[in-house]
Design a protein around this motif. Structure first.
Motif, PDB file in Angstrom:
ATOM      1  N   UNK A 196       0.848  -1.192   0.000  1.00 60.41           N
ATOM      2  CA  UNK A 196       0.000   0.000   0.000  1.00 60.41           C
ATOM      3  C   UNK A 196       0.885   1.245   0.000  1.00 60.41           C
ATOM      4  N   UNK A 197       0.677   2.127  -0.973  1.00 60.76           N
ATOM      5  CA  UNK A 197       1.439   3.382  -1.008  1.00 60.76           C
ATOM      6  C   UNK A 197       0.611   4.471  -0.350  1.00 60.76           C
ATOM      7  N   UNK A 198       1.230   5.183   0.566  1.00 56.36           N
ATOM      8  CA  UNK A 198       0.548   6.286   1.252  1.00 56.36           C
ATOM      9  C   UNK A 198       0.748   7.554   0.424  1.00 56.36           C
TER      10      UNK A 198
ATOM     11  N   UNK B 105      -9.144   4.463   0.013  1.00 55.25           N
ATOM     12  CA  UNK B 105      -8.243   3.506  -0.621  1.00 55.25           C
ATOM     13  C   UNK B 105      -8.648   3.316  -2.076  1.00 55.25           C
ATOM     14  N   UNK B 106      -7.673   3.297  -2.975  1.00 53.29           N
ATOM     15  CA  UNK B 106      -7.928   2.885  -4.349  1.00 53.29           C
ATOM     16  C   UNK B 106      -7.274   1.523  -4.526  1.00 53.29           C
ATOM     17  N   UNK B 107      -8.032   0.556  -5.028  1.00 49.31           N
ATOM     18  CA  UNK B 107      -7.484  -0.795  -5.195  1.00 49.31           C
ATOM     19  C   UNK B 107      -6.495  -0.838  -6.358  1.00 49.31           C
ATOM     20  N   UNK B 108      -5.803  -1.976  -6.449  1.00 48.58           N
ATOM     21  CA  UNK B 108      -4.753  -2.102  -7.466  1.00 48.58           C
ATOM     22  C   UNK B 108      -5.313  -1.987  -8.885  1.00 48.58           C
TER      23      UNK B 108
ATOM     24  N   UNK C 272      -6.319   8.444  -0.724  1.00 43.41           N
ATOM     25  CA  UNK C 272      -5.165   8.677   0.148  1.00 43.41           C
ATOM     26  C   UNK C 272      -4.174   7.536   0.049  1.00 43.41           C
ATOM     27  N   UNK C 273      -4.719   6.321  -0.066  1.00 47.06           N
ATOM     28  CA  UNK C 273      -3.873   5.140  -0.145  1.00 47.06           C
ATOM     29  C   UNK C 273      -4.085   4.499  -1.507  1.00 47.06           C
ATOM     30  N   UNK C 274      -2.991   4.080  -2.135  1.00 50.59           N
ATOM     31  CA  UNK C 274      -3.114   3.411  -3.414  1.00 50.59           C
ATOM     32  C   UNK C 274      -2.527   2.019  -3.259  1.00 50.59           C
ATOM     33  N   UNK C 275      -3.367   0.997  -3.449  1.00 48.47           N
ATOM     34  CA  UNK C 275      -2.887  -0.374  -3.263  1.00 48.47           C
ATOM     35  C   UNK C 275      -2.103  -0.805  -4.487  1.00 48.47           C
ATOM     36  N   UNK C 276      -1.034  -1.539  -4.259  1.00 50.25           N
ATOM     37  CA  UNK C 276      -0.285  -2.097  -5.376  1.00 50.25           C
ATOM     38  C   UNK C 276      -0.474  -3.598  -5.452  1.00 50.25           C
ATOM     39  N   UNK C 277      -0.754  -4.238  -4.311  1.00 55.16           N
ATOM     40  CA  UNK C 277      -1.069  -5.659  -4.303  1.00 55.16           C
ATOM     41  C   UNK C 277      -2.540  -5.807  -4.661  1.00 55.16           C
ATOM     42  N   UNK C 278      -2.863  -6.685  -5.614  1.00 55.56           N
ATOM     43  CA  UNK C 278      -4.258  -6.806  -6.010  1.00 55.56           C
ATOM     44  C   UNK C 278      -5.136  -7.323  -4.874  1.00 55.56           C
ATOM     45  N   UNK C 279      -6.398  -6.992  -4.933  1.00 54.88           N
ATOM     46  CA  UNK C 279      -7.358  -7.543  -3.986  1.00 54.88           C
ATOM     47  C   UNK C 279      -7.556  -6.679  -2.765  1.00 54.88           C
TER      48      UNK C 279
END
Lengths: 833, 50
Positions: free
Chosen positions: A513-515, A739-742, A753-760
C-alpha cells in the motif's frame, strides 16, 4: 480504436516453462528466451551465442559495436525482447505528430528541445547505464540523464538533426520502452519542496555539528576552560552559528505554525516553533545577561533532526507522486474516423487528439472508447462498470449515449463524437472530485493532537517551575524554566513521532500500500465506518464461471477443456473467463475458427464442428437445434458439437475470494460496514446479504455517493472508503480516508489517500491493523520520552547526574524510541488487532 | 587567550566554505541520483569499439 494498452502490441512472451530437464535448450543471449531458430547464431570468442529473434541479435550487435558489452556482465536481470524494426517504425511514427507531445516537450532558445521519458523494463542499474550510454551516442542528442530511482530519462536533442521517433527508437531497439510523459504539477512542486528542504537540512546539520563541537567542551568542563571570558567568546560563536538555523532553516515550521493558527487547526508545527523560539530566546537572554546556561546545541540539533524527518517524508511523497505520474504517459491512441468524400465514406486512422466534436468514428468489438458520443448506427452492448458501477453489459442502440472509458463488446458501433479530451465524461468527473474534496472533513492528525496535549503539559510544567522558583525560592526563575522546556520538548517531538510515522509508512509499503497523503495514516486509526464500492471492489469486476450445466452424455471437465480451446480464439470477456476456469493441461486445437464478433464462433475440433456462443447465435446457426430453457438468470454461453448441445455455462461478476475474510476481520475489529453501489438494487442486496452487510445502497450516481458519505460524516462518523472506478472518485475524495485498489482507474487513484499495489482487498485489512499498531507505538514512544524526561530532569537539576551521564542517557533514550518504531516495519510478525 | 580569536575566525571561515560547497552541490543536482555514480565505476568503458 485500439486496446487500452495503447496502439502497440506489447511484446508479450509466454512464461518460460521449467521443463528444460535435458538442459540442452539454447537460451537467447540477450533476453534469455528459448532460442529455437538456429539461423540466428553469432560466433563469439568462446561459445557461440544463440538468439531468439532478429531483434535480440540486432540489440546485442548494437551494444557491442558501441563498446557497451559490460552491460551483459553487470546486469542483474535479463532484458526484454525488442520489437522488430517494422513494428517499432509503425508504433513510433505517430510521434512525428507534434500534437501528441506538445505538453511533454520543452523548447530552448537555441532551438534544442528537452523531453522527459518514462522508461519501462528497467531491471537494474546496468539497464539505466546502458540506456544513458546508448542515447548519449546517438547523433543529434545533446545530453542525457537517466534517473534509475524514478525510471525516467531526460533527453535534450537537436530537432534539426534528429526526430523524436529516432530518440525513442534508440531505446526501443534495446528491448526497453520509452514514452514521453507530462509530469503532474504536483510532482514538480514536491521536487522543489524536497530540494529546498535538503538545503535547509544540510545547513542546519552543519551548524549543529559546529555548535555541538563547542558545546561538548562545556559538558566536560573541568574548571580552567570555564574562565568566564573564554566561555563568553565561545558562546558568542555558538550564537552566531545558531542564527542561520533559527532565522532561515526553521522558517518552514514558523510558516506552518502561522497557517495553523490562522485556520485554528492543531498542528505539529506550532509546538515545534514554540520550542525552537523559546529555547533560542532563553539562551539569548542567558548569554546577554551572562547568567545561566545556553542551549544553542539543543536548538540546532532539534531543528536539524526535524528537517531530516521532513526530508524523508517528502522523498516518500515524491516517489508516490511519480508512481501516479506513470498514468500520465503519452501513448498514441488511434481512432477510426469516418470521412465523406467524392468516393463515398472512407475510414481513416487518426490520433485521438485530432478528433473534434461532431466527427464520426467507428469502434470495433473489444475496443476501448476514447471519446464520449452518441450512437449513430449499430447495436451492441458495452461494459461501463468503471464508469457507473453497473456490472452487466449495457445494450446500446442508435441514439444512445456512450462514455469514454467503456469497452465495446458485441458488434461495431458508429458514433458521433460529443466530447473529447478534457471535456469527456471521465475528465468532467474530475470537477466532481474537486467539489467533494472541498467538503472533506479537516484532518486532525493524531500526532498533532498528541503533540498539542504534550506541549500543553510541558508548558504547564514550565509555568509551575517558574512560579515555584519565583515565589518559593530565592533562585532566578528563568534558567530552570528554560531547562524544562528545552530538555523535555525536542527529543519526544523530533524523534518519537516522526520515527513511528516513517516506519509505519514503510511498513505499509511492504504490505503493498502506497501512502499518498501523509496525515491519512493517523486518521485511519480513528475510523468508525468503512464503505465499499461493489463492482470491481468487493467483486472481481469481470465475469467468472458460476455454474456449468452439462448434457447427460458429457463430463464437466471435458466440456470446459473443449470450450477453452474454442475461447482461445476470442477476446470477449466471457471467452476469457471460460479460459480462466478451464483445467490446466493440454487442450485440443480448434481449427479454422470463424467468429461473429459479440455472438460466438464456430471451429473444427478433432474433426467435429463445434460452436461456442450465445443462445441466439446457436439458434441462428443451427435452426433445427432443440435447446433447454435457461437454468439461471445470468449471462449464458452454450457449447454445441455436431449439432447437439453439450453444455451451458453461466457467468456472473462474483465476489473476490478474499472478500469474506477481509469483511469479517474488519467487522471483528469493531468497524461498521456499508456498500454504496451504482449497480441495480437486487444484485447489491444479494451481495450485502451474503457478506452480512445490512447498509447496502444501490443505484447511486457518483455525486450521490459523495453526498451520502458527507451525510454520514456529518453525524460524526469517521469514514474510510474503498473503491476503484471512475464513479467512486468523488466518494473517495470526500471521505476522511480512502483507498484505491490495485485495479483502480486513474481518477480513483488521484482521489484516494492510499493506493494499493497488491491486487485484492487483503492490503485494506492489513492497513487498518498497521495503523492501530502505529498509534500504539506512537503512544509508547511519547510515554517513554516524557517519562525519561520527568525522571532525568529533577536529577539533573539537583546535580545528581554528571554531564557525560546525561548525554549517554539522552542517546540511549533516543535509540530506544527509534528502535521501538522500527518494529512497525516488520512484516513477518502477525498483525495483532 | 588570543588563540581563541584565531580559532573562532578559522571555524567560521571553514563553516562558510563547507556550506557554500554544499549549497552548490544541491543546486548542481549532485544529490538527484545517488546510485548513478556507484554503478558508473563498475562499468568500465575501456573496451574500444572493435
Amino acid at each position: 480504436m485500439f486496446a487500452r494498452d495503447g496502439a502497440v502490441a506489447v511484446n508479450q512472451r509466454p512464461p518460460l516453462r521449467a521443463d528444460a530437464a535435458n538442459g540442452t535448450l539454447a537460451r537467447c543471449y540477450h533476453c534469455d528466451d528459448e532460442a529455437i531458430d538456429s539461423a540466428l547464431t553469432q560466433a563469439a570468442q568462446g561459445a557461440p551465442r544463440y538468439f531468439c529473434c532478429p531483434g535480440c541479435l540486432a540489440a546485442t550487435e548494437t551494444i557491442e559495436a558501441l563498446g557497451l558489452a559490460p552491460y551483459y556482465r553487470q546486469r542483474e536481470g535479463t532484458a526484454s525482447r525488442p520489437l522488430g524494426l517494422a513494428e517499432r517504425d509503425a508504433a513510433l511514427a505517430l510521434f512525428n505528430d507534434p500534437i501528441l507531445t506538445r505538453d511533454c516537450v520543452q523548447s530552448h532558445d537555441n532551438g534544442e528541445r528537452t523531453v522527459r521519458l518514462l522508461l519501462e523494463g528497467l531491471r537494474c542499474a546496468a539497464c539505466a547505464w546502458l540506456i544513458e550510454q546508448r542515447l548519449g551516442r546517438v547523433e543529434g542528442v545533446v545530453s542525457v540523464r537517466v534517473d534509475f530511482a524514478h525510471a525516467q530519462a531526460f533527453v535534450r536533442w537537436d530537432p534539426a538533426r534528429l526526430a523524436l521517433p529516432a530518440v525513442l527508437d534508440a531505446v526501443w531497439a534495446l528491448g526497453y520502452r520509452a514514452w514521453p510523459f507530462d509530469p503532474l504539477q504536483q510532482q514538480e512542486q514536491l521536487r522543489r519542496e524536497r530540494v529546498d528542504c535538503m538545503r535547509r537540512f544540510g545547513i542546519a546539520a552543519l551548524c549543529a555539528m559546529q555548535v555541538m563541537m563547542v558545546a561538548s567542551a562545556f559538558y566536560f568542563d573541568a574548571g580552567p576552560l570555564a574562565a568566564d571570558e573564554q566561555r563568553r567568546w565561545l558562546e558568542g560563536l555558538n550564537l552566531l552559528t545558531t542564527l542561520p538555523v533559527v532565522l532561515w532553516c526553521a522558517v518552514p515550521f514558523y510558516r506552518g505554525a502561522w497557517r495553523a493558527l490562522r485556520h485554528r487547526l492543531a498542528g505539529m508545527d506550532l509546538p515545534v516553533s514554540v520550542g525552537i523560539l523559546l529555547g533560542f530566546a532563553g539562551s539569548l537572554w542567558h548569554f546577554l545577561s551572562g547568567v545561566g546556561p545556553t542551549y544553542f546545541d539543543s536548538v540546532t540539533m532539534f531543528v536539524s533532526l526535524l528537517l531530516g524527518a521532513r526530508y524523508v517524508d517528502l522523498r516518500g511523497q515524491e516517489l508516490s507522486a511519480v508512481q501516479l505520474g506513470r498514468l500520465h504517459q503519452v501513448q498514441p491512441v488511434l481512432v477510426r474516423r469516418l470521412e465523406d468524400d467524392s468516393n463515398g465514406t472512407q475510414e481513416q486512422q487518426v490520433l485521438m487528439q485530432r478528433l473534434q466534436p461532431g466527427d464520426r468514428v467507428r469502434v470495433l468489438p473489444g475496443e476501448w472508447l476514447a471519446v464520449d458520443g452518441v450512437v449513430l448506427a449499430g447495436c451492441s452492448s458495452v461494459d461501463e462498470h468503471v464508469l457507473t458501477g453497473e456490472s452487466r453489459p449495457v445494450s446500446k442502440t442508435p441514439g444512445a449515449r456512450v462514455l469514454q472509458g467503456s469497452v465495446n463488446l458485441d458488434s461495431p458501433l458508429i458514433l458521433q463524437v460529443t466530447a473529447v479530451g478534457r471535456e469527456a465524461f471521465a475528465a468532467r468527473m474530475a470537477a466532481a472530485v474537486a467539489e467533494a474534496a472541498r467538503r472533506r472533513p479537516p484532518v486532525a492528525a493524531l500526532a498533532a493532537r498528541v503533540a498539542v496535549w504534550f506541549t500543553g503539559g510541558v508548558l504547564l510544567l514550565a509555568l509551575a517551575t517558574a512560579l515555584f522558583y519565583a515565589f518559593a525560592t530565592h533562585l532566578p526563575w528563568l534558567p530552570a524554566t528554560v531547562a524544562v522546556l528545552v530538555i523535555s520538548c525536542p527529543c519526544a517531538l523530533s524523534l518519537a513521532t516522526p520515527a513511528a510515522l516513517a516506519a509505519a509508512t514503510d511498513g505499509l509499503l511492504a504490505r503493498g500500500v502506497a501512502l499518498l497523503r501523509g496525515p491519512a495514516l493517523e486518521t485511519l486509526a480513528d475510523v468508525t465506518h468503512v464503505v465499499f464500492d461493489k463492482t470491481g471492489t468487493l467483486t472481481l469486476g469481470q465475469p467468472a464461471l458460476v455454474r456449468t450445466v452439462c448434457a447427460a452424455t458429457s463430463q464437466p471437465s471435458d466440456v470446459l477443456t473443449l470450450a477453452a480451446a474454442l475461447a482461445a480464439h476470442s477476446e470477449h470477456p466471457l471467452a476469457r473467463a471460460l479460459m480462466a476456469a478451464a483445467p490446466e493441461g493440454t487442450r485440443p486445437i480448434a481449427e479454422a475458427p470463424l467468429a461473429t464478433p459479440g455472438a460466438g464462433l464456430v471451429a473444427t475440433v478433432d474433426g467435429a464442428r463445434c460452436l461456442l456462443g450465445s443462445r441466439r447465435y446457436a439458434q441462428t446457426t443451427f435452426p433445427a437445434l432443440q435447446l433447454p430453457s435457461a437454468a439461471l438468470p445470468l449471462q449464458e454461453v452454450c457449447l454445441i458439437r455436431n449439432g447437439e448441445w453439450l453444455a451451458f455455462f453461466y457467468l456472473a461478476d462474483v465476489l473476490r475470494p478474499e472478500a469474506r475474510a477481509v469483511v469479517d476481520t474488519l467487522r471483528a475489529s469493531g468497524l461498521r460496514l456499508a456498500i454504496f453501489s451504482g449497480d441495480r438494487a437486487p444484485v447489491v442486496a444479494a451481495l450485502g446479504a451474503e457478506l452480512g452487510i445490512t447498509d447496502a445502497r444501490a443505484g447511486l450516481l457518483p455525486a450521490e455517493k459523495a453526498a451520502a458519505i458527507a451525510a454520514l460524516q456529518a453525524t460524526g462518523a469517521k469514514v474510510a472508503v474503498v473503491g476503484e472506478g471512475v464513479n467512486d472518485a468523488p466518494m473517495l475524495a470526500g471521505a476522511a480516508v480512502s483507498f484505491a485498489l490495485a485495479n483502480a482507474t486513474e481518477q480513483a487513484r488521484l482521489a484516494a489517500d492510499f493506493s494499493c499495489m497488491t491486487p485484492g482487498l487483503t492490503p485494506i485489512a492489513a492497513s487498518f491493523q498497521l495503523a492501530r499498531r502505529a498509534r500504539r507505538v506512537l503512544w509508547q514512544n511519547l510515554a517513554w520520552a516524557l517519562g525519561y524526561n520527568l525522571l532525568a530532569l529533577p536529577l539533573a537539576v539537583c546535580g545528581w547526574v554528571q554531564p557525560w551521564g546525561a548525554a549517554l542517557c539522552m542517546s540511549l533514550s533516543s535509540l530506544a524510541v527509534t528502535i521501538n518504531a522500527q518494529r512497525l516495519r516488520r512484516t513477518d510478525a502477525p498483525d495483532r488487532r | 587567550m588570543e588563540i581563541i580569536f584565531l580559532l573562532i575566525v578559522v571555524s567560521l571561515v571553514l563553516l562558510g566554505l563547507i556550506a557554500w560547497g554544499f549549497l552548490w552541490a544541491v543546486s548542481a543536482g549532485q544529490f538527484e541520483d545517488l546510485e548513478a555514480q556507484g554503478r558508473a565505476i563498475l562499468m568500465d568503458e575501456d573496451e574500444p569499439p572493435p
